[in-house]
Design a protein around this motif. Structure first.
Motif, PDB file in Angstrom:
ATOM      1  N   GLU A 166       0.862  -1.176   0.000  1.00 49.47           N
ATOM      2  CA  GLU A 166       0.000   0.000   0.000  1.00 49.47           C
ATOM      3  C   GLU A 166       0.901   1.230   0.000  1.00 49.47           C
ATOM      4  N   VAL A 176       0.557   5.144  -0.310  1.00 47.87           N
ATOM      5  CA  VAL A 176      -0.510   6.143  -0.310  1.00 47.87           C
ATOM      6  C   VAL A 176      -0.002   7.466   0.246  1.00 47.87           C
ATOM      7  N   ARG A 200      -1.125  -1.159  -4.450  1.00 46.51           N
ATOM      8  CA  ARG A 200      -2.109  -0.080  -4.521  1.00 46.51           C
ATOM      9  C   ARG A 200      -1.379   1.252  -4.437  1.00 46.51           C
ATOM     10  N   ALA A 248      -2.254   5.045  -4.313  1.00 46.57           N
ATOM     11  CA  ALA A 248      -3.458   5.832  -4.094  1.00 46.57           C
ATOM     12  C   ALA A 248      -3.125   7.194  -3.487  1.00 46.57           C
ATOM     13  N   TYR A 249      -3.715   8.248  -4.064  1.00 48.05           N
ATOM     14  CA  TYR A 249      -3.660   9.602  -3.520  1.00 48.05           C
ATOM     15  C   TYR A 249      -2.231  10.130  -3.409  1.00 48.05           C
ATOM     16  N   GLU A 252      -5.440   4.755  -8.104  1.00 47.98           N
ATOM     17  CA  GLU A 252      -6.630   5.546  -7.824  1.00 47.98           C
ATOM     18  C   GLU A 252      -6.266   6.810  -7.056  1.00 47.98           C
ATOM     19  N   ASN A 265      -4.580   9.393  -7.699  1.00 45.63           N
ATOM     20  CA  ASN A 265      -3.300  10.072  -7.887  1.00 45.63           C
ATOM     21  C   ASN A 265      -3.495  11.305  -8.771  1.00 45.63           C
ATOM     22  N   GLN A 307      -1.099   9.630 -12.696  1.00 44.61           N
ATOM     23  CA  GLN A 307      -0.954   8.186 -12.486  1.00 44.61           C
ATOM     24  C   GLN A 307       0.481   7.738 -12.741  1.00 44.61           C
ATOM     25  N   ASP A 354      -8.605   4.240 -12.056  1.00 43.54           N
ATOM     26  CA  ASP A 354      -9.854   4.919 -11.714  1.00 43.54           C
ATOM     27  C   ASP A 354     -10.275   5.932 -12.775  1.00 43.54           C
ATOM     28  N   LYS A 380     -12.616  -2.561  -9.383  1.00 42.91           N
ATOM     29  CA  LYS A 380     -11.506  -2.485  -8.436  1.00 42.91           C
ATOM     30  C   LYS A 380     -11.455  -3.755  -7.593  1.00 42.91           C
TER      31      LYS A 380
END
Length: 448
Positions: A295, A297, A322, A324-325, A347, A349, A352, A373, A443
């Protein structure tokens, strides 16, 4: 030949023999390549008189007296209380403080040196090292093999635990923090140098500088917590290390592979690696690594890759992660291809995937089965994958790819309008960043 010359030649021969013949029962294969027998890898440690140490230790009993009286191979359980350092252990011992023993060096030098093998240190509080980088002042120096260091509380130290030429040891369940200094001048919480096949597990390293491994191979870092430091883990010329199940929060960089081969990073949580150099996982001229089920993030850059993979005919595998953000999910610099990305989630970002310049030959990387996403398509046959490939094209993105300072204006109304107009009626040919031939439409479920 004069007597003086004979003595000089005899002394030289003796010195060479001492280098050629390994000491302390070690085989030559256990010694770092090019170093001969075990070398004295430390600068001479200065000796400080009691009056030079902080007054808080002046009335304390020296812990060295207990160590000197203990028989080799015995178990030492000191009476609870505070003791004065420094301490040098040069014989196999088990020292169990039961969480009630403090050893304080009074802010001078190194608190404890373990210069023996097959020893155990447990349940001690080590504190009050000096602050000299020249002599690597630390709470604990480990110089032997097959040792266990567990459940120590280490604070007010420049360096935390320093392993040099230490193999097959276990560093488990320790809590380490540095002196209250600026980030760049703190010592490393945990350092491995020419140390192989060690286990680093369930430690907490907070408010330190780095956790580093230089020229150290096949070590396992598992279930550790790293917070508010610079590099959670920095590998340099360190091959086949495994980083799994760790939590790295609020550091400048999560995991950095530099001039390495092999190894894996799996099942880690890396978040809030922010700032100008913030990066979840970084690669510099490294090859053969597997990055799986992490993960990553809320980082400035999720993954930053520079000339990696570096070795010919090697790859770096990204599976099931993952992203993300993040500001940028993945940033490729000096792209050479050889990155395989499958079954990842992208997702939230801002960007990407990006390149440090124009993408060149994005087809050199392999993308398949990732979730995006921002995918614009359908899944008419309900097989879980998009009917059309997912292509990421750079429109206004080209501005900050070629002029990184322009990223400050990203997401501003003017840049959003410019990006919209370029997509509506391109006045230049956009760069192809990537093409995922089989993007996931739904997802995938992930355990937190």
């Amino acid at each position: 030949m004069s007597t003086l010359h004979r003595l000089a030649r005899l002394g030289l021969a003796t010195a060479l023999l001492a280098v050629i013949i390994p000491g302390n029962g070690e085989t030559q294969s256990e010694v770092p390549a090019g170093m001969g027998a075990r070398a004295d890898v430390d600068r001479p440690k200065p000796i400080f008189m009691l009056h030079e140490r902080d007054k808080r230790v002046h009335g304390l009993k020296p812990f060295q007296e207990l160590v000197d009286r203990a028989a080799p191979g015995s178990v030492l359980k000191p009476p609870p209380g505070a003791y004065a350092g420094p301490v040098v252990i040069d014989k196999p011992l088990t020292i169990d403080g039961g969480g009630k023993v403090t050893i304080d060096a009074g802010d001078k030098g190194t608190v404890m040196i373990l210069n023996a093998s097959n020893s155990t240190l447990r349940g001690l509080h080590l504190t009050g090292s000096g602050d000299s980088h020249d002599t690597d002042d630390s709470c604990l120096d480990v110089r032997g093999n097959d040792n266990v260091v567990e459940d120590l509380r280490i604070d007010n130290c420049l360096f935390g635990i320093d392993l040099k030429q230490t193999n097959r040891s276990k560093i488990i369940g320790n809590r380490i923090s540095s002196k209250d200094r600026e980030l760049g001048v703190r010592g490393d919480g945990l350092r491995l140098w020419y140390s192989n096949d060690n286990l680093v597990e369930s430690n907490e390293i907070i408010d330190s500088r780095d956790m580093v491994a230089w020229y150290s191979h096949r070590n396992v870092y598992r279930n550790n917590l790293g917070k508010r430091s610079r590099y959670s883990i920095h590998f340099m010329f360190a091959n086949d290390n495994v980083v799994e199940g760790n939590r790295f929060y609020d550091n400048a960089v999560g995991i950095y592979f530099m001039y390495t081969e092999g190894g894996a990073a799996r099942n880690n949580v890396i978040s809030h690696a922010t700032g100008a150099a913030g990066m979840g996982i970084g690669f510099k001229e490294s090859s053969g690594t597997v990055v799986e089920n992490n993960e990553i993030v809320y980082c400035a850059i999720g993954v930053g890759s520079d000339l990696s993979p570096f070795q010919p005919d090697t790859t770096i595998e990204f599976k099931g992660n993952r992203f993300a953000y993040n500001g940028i999910g993945i940033l490729f610099n000096s792209e050479t291809g050889g990155n395989n990305l499958t079954d990842n989630v992208f997702e939230g970002n801002l960007t990407q995937v990006s390149y440090g310049g124009r993408s060149g030959s994005p087809r050199n990387n392999f993308w398949e089965g990732n979730f995006w996403d921002d995918y614009q398509g359908f899944d008419r046959n309900s097989d879980g994958f998009g009917d059309n490939p997912h292509e990421l094209l750079a429109y206004a993105d080209q501005i900050w790819m070629e002029m990184p300072v322009a990223r400050f204006f990203r997401s501003s109304p003017v840049m959003e309008l410019l990006d919209f107009l370029e997509r509506l009626a391109p006045f230049s040919s956009p760069d192809l960043i990537l093409r995922d031939a089989k993007p996931r439409f739904v997802k995938p479920h992930r355990e937190a």
